[in-house]
Design a protein around this motif. Structure first.
Motif, short mmCIF file in Angstrom:
data_model
loop_
_atom_site.label_atom_id
_atom_site.label_comp_id
_atom_site.label_asym_id
_atom_site.label_seq_id
_atom_site.Cartn_x
_atom_site.Cartn_y
_atom_site.Cartn_z
N LYS A 1 0.85 -1.19 0.00
CA LYS A 1 0.00 0.00 0.00
C LYS A 1 0.89 1.25 0.00
CE LYS A 1 -3.77 2.20 0.22
NZ LYS A 1 -4.82 2.08 -0.77
N ALA A 2 1.96 1.17 0.75
CA ALA A 2 2.93 2.27 0.82
C ALA A 2 4.24 1.70 1.34
CB ALA A 2 2.42 3.37 1.74
N LEU A 3 5.29 2.50 1.22
CA LEU A 3 6.63 2.01 1.54
C LEU A 3 7.36 3.03 2.41
CD1 LEU A 3 9.05 0.06 0.88
CD2 LEU A 3 9.38 1.38 -1.22
N ILE A 4 8.07 2.52 3.42
CA ILE A 4 8.89 3.40 4.26
C ILE A 4 10.29 2.80 4.29
CG2 ILE A 4 9.14 4.41 6.56
CD1 ILE A 4 5.96 3.54 6.73
N LEU A 5 11.24 3.55 3.78
CA LEU A 5 12.62 3.07 3.73
C LEU A 5 13.47 3.94 4.64
CD1 LEU A 5 13.00 2.55 -0.13
CD2 LEU A 5 12.81 0.75 1.60
N CYS A 6 14.13 3.30 5.60
CA CYS A 6 14.90 4.06 6.58
C CYS A 6 16.37 3.65 6.53
CB CYS A 6 14.41 3.78 7.99
SG CYS A 6 12.62 3.70 8.13
N ASP A 7 17.25 4.62 6.48
CA ASP A 7 18.70 4.37 6.60
C ASP A 7 19.12 3.16 5.77
OD1 ASP A 7 19.38 6.42 8.81
OD2 ASP A 7 17.64 5.35 9.60
N THR A 8 18.78 3.20 4.49
CA THR A 8 19.07 2.06 3.62
C THR A 8 19.56 2.57 2.28
OG1 THR A 8 18.16 -0.06 2.91
CG2 THR A 8 16.69 1.84 2.69
N SER A 9 19.74 1.66 1.33
CA SER A 9 20.30 2.06 0.04
C SER A 9 19.80 1.12 -1.05
CB SER A 9 21.83 1.97 0.14
OG SER A 9 22.40 2.11 -1.12
N ALA A 10 19.70 1.65 -2.27
CA ALA A 10 19.31 0.81 -3.40
C ALA A 10 20.53 0.17 -4.06
CB ALA A 10 18.56 1.66 -4.43
#
Ligand code: MLT
Length: 260
Positions: free
Chosen positions: A104-113
């Motif tokens: 539904k939605a995304l929360i990305l914290c202190d990460t990398s692609a």
């Protein structure tokens, strides 16, 4: 195999994926805040961490993603908001690649692609050798101090000792399998433009592991993303500045139409 998980509250489901080398307990206080706001929070222990069983010698991010998906499906949840910090975020990018419709939605914290650089892969190889011979305790001294901000390191003894306790409880085999899996993860850069759901990015201002350049790449790559930086926090922003973190998280969740 389905994962062990903790569950808090009731309402629209929010699934929270932890960092390395921790387990679901890192989300305890954030999950309790969300539950109070009327959300159902599901916090798995990723493969081999906490109370979840281990996997193969290399546990790739996709392997973890499939286990998360099975766990969420076993609860009869077709769609959720997913939140992941650092390794949890690597797993979510793989999960979005395989099952975008579960989001539904995304929360990305202190990460990398990004994938690991050659230098980072070599450092992981060395870490595997040390953990295999000395156990996960080495990570407490060699890794934890670099993960948090100076403010946390100097001023939050309780958090440092809680983190150490969690790290020490993780099995060496699982730590090494995840290190191999992170080293082998693909570049998720090409996926970013495909992410067609609202996305919140949260980064500690003093995160020296996945810094603001990684945040900006996500911000520029994901069409509907917004970035909140968290003052005085390092890599573990949810633990180092829980109040500010929760405020951003809750205001983002309230901005979503969760009726369908
Ligand atoms: C984490 O916090 O999950 C780790 O720092 C991720 C990594 O080692 O790349």
């Amino acid at each position: 195999m389905a994962l062990s998980f903790r569950e808090y509250g009731s309402g629209f489901p929010v699934v929270m994926l932890h960092a390395f080398p921790l387990d679901g307990r890192m989300w305890e206080s954030n999950a309790a805040s969300l539950a109070e706001e009327g959300y159902r929070v599901i916090v798995p222990d990723l493969t081999g961490f906490g109370r979840s069983e281990g996997g193969p010698t290399t546990v790739g991010m996709e392997y973890m993603a499939r286990e998360v998906s099975e766990t969420v499906a076993s609860l009869g949840i077709p769609k959720a908001v997913f939140c992941g910090l650092s390794m949890g975020g690597y797993v979510l990018l793989r999960l979005y690649d395989i099952f975008p419709l579960s989001f539904k939605a995304l929360i990305l914290c202190d990460t990398s692609a990004r994938a690991d650089s050659d230098e980072k892969r070599e450092a992981r190889e060395q870490m595997i050798e040390t953990v295999e011979s000395e156990g996960p305790g080495v990570l407490v001294e060699s890794m934890l101090p670099d993960l948090v901000s100076k403010k946390t390191l100097d001023g939050n003894e309780q958090l440092m000792s809680d983190l150490a306790e969690i790290v020490l409880e993780q099995p060496s085999d699982s730590v090494c399998s995840a290190l191999r899996g992170m080293a082998a993860r693909p570049d998720s850069g090409p996926l970013l433009k495909e992410i067609s759901i609202p996305t919140l990015l949260m980064f500690g201002e003093d995160d020296s592991v996945t810094g603001l350049d990684a945040a900006n790449e996500l911000l520029e790559g994901i069409p509907d993303a917004r970035l909140e930086t968290i003052e005085g926090a390092g890599h573990y922003s949810n633990l180092e500045a829980p109040e500010e973190f929760d405020n951003h998280l809750i205001s983002f969740l309230k901005s979503l139409d969760l009726s369908r």
